[in-house]
Design an enzyme around this catalytic site. Structure first.
Site, PDB file in Angstrom:
ATOM      1  N   HIS A  32      40.400  47.860  81.334  1.00  6.96           N
ATOM      2  CA  HIS A  32      39.184  47.618  80.563  1.00  6.96           C
ATOM      3  C   HIS A  32      37.995  48.202  81.306  1.00  6.96           C
ATOM      4  CE1 HIS A  32      41.455  44.917  78.003  1.00  6.96           C
ATOM      5  NE2 HIS A  32      41.866  44.263  79.074  1.00  6.96           N
ATOM      6  N   THR A  33      36.895  48.318  80.603  1.00  7.17           N
ATOM      7  CA  THR A  33      35.680  48.834  81.218  1.00  7.17           C
ATOM      8  C   THR A  33      35.217  47.886  82.323  1.00  7.17           C
ATOM      9  OG1 THR A  33      35.008  49.847  79.135  1.00  7.17           O
ATOM     10  CG2 THR A  33      33.310  49.558  80.804  1.00  7.17           C
ATOM     11  N   GLN A  34      35.083  48.404  83.530  1.00  8.92           N
ATOM     12  CA  GLN A  34      34.712  47.574  84.669  1.00  8.92           C
ATOM     13  C   GLN A  34      33.314  47.890  85.203  1.00  8.92           C
ATOM     14  OE1 GLN A  34      36.562  44.893  85.865  1.00  8.92           O
ATOM     15  NE2 GLN A  34      37.597  45.324  83.940  1.00  8.92           N
TER      16      GLN A  34
END
Length: 260
Positions: A32-34
């Site tokens: 996921h976008t971190q």
């Protein structure tokens, strides 16, 4: 014929050889976008005796690049609430669609109840906490300003961890360091809020926006400001800072070509 999706449009294996499917990363974990990419900076808000004032500039930065200069980060919902978004712009757009859908459902609901700022804040806090628990956080901190169920001024914050709190004045980003001391001089507690007029609150917020423009490298002199009272929402999205100038910089030692 191979009907698996990863084989659609691929050359025939018996002629060209087997296709390299390593790009599919089928054996790796979900990712996921971190980290946020395009971000908005500070949102500041201040309660007064009849309502709440909230403001945010119209800049969205791509790293250090002032990339988008017309991004409105204040959104109105339920005719009685304003949500100010700090942080990732794409996550802001997702939350905007989520809240718009909720607003539409409630408007057509036959229960007779309507959304208020306190409802929206609770809903957003639950959404943030759910996404945090899934290790796919929404990289935002929001301020919810408006009126509660008893038509009293309401102001509260929620962030990507699901942490919530309320105060007479709130700010996100660098505003928490630069604007909050100024706002707390005007309204240090709820007793001071009860005596604060709308004009004084608006002036304090505008002065804070000017300080942020001078001191926060990710800010802009064009901003949105909203006032929420029992009479409704007054939202202006293309305000410009008044009487702002960098002329004072000539007197700062070390600036420009000064030699003494």
């Amino acid at each position: 014929m191979n009907h698996l999706p990863q084989s659609w449009g691929r050359p025939r294996d018996d002629i060209y050889g087997a296709y390299d499917h390593s790009y599919l990363q089928s054996n790796g974990p979900n990712q996921h976008t971190q980290s946020p990419i395009v971000t908005g900076t500070s949102v500041i808000a201040l309660k007064f005796k009849d309502g709440v004032v909230i403001a945010a500039d119209n800049l969205a930065s791509y790293g250090s690049l002032a990339r988008f200069t017309d991004v409105k980060r204040l959104r109105s919902f339920a005719d009685s609430s304003i949500v100010g978004f700090g942080g990732d712009v794409s996550d802001m757009q997702y939350l905007d669609r989520l809240l718009s859908s909720l607003d539409t459902r409630e408007a057509y609901c036959s229960s007779g109840h309507s959304l208020n700022a306190q409802n929206l804040h609770t809903y957003l806090a639950k959404v943030f906490y759910k996404r945090r628990s899934e290790f796919s956080p929404l990289w935002n901190q929001v301020l919810v300003a408006g009126l509660d169920a008893e038509s009293k001024p309401f102001l509260a914050s929620a962030d990507l961890l699901g942490t919530t709190f309320s105060a007479p004045s709130l700010a996100t980003g660098f505003g928490a360091h630069l604007a909050q001391p100024l706002l707390r001089k005007v309204a240090p507690d709820e007793d001071a809020v009860a005596k604060l007029s709308e004009e004084e609150a608006v002036q304090a917020v505008k002065e804070s926006m000017k300080v942020l423009f001078y001191r926060d490298a990710r800010s802009l002199d064009k901003y949105s400001i909203a006032v929420v009272t029992k009479a409704g929402i007054r939202l202006k999205e293309d305000e410009k800072l008044e009487n702002q100038s960098w002329a004072f910089a000539d007197k700062i030692r070390g600036y420009g070509t000064q030699v003494n």
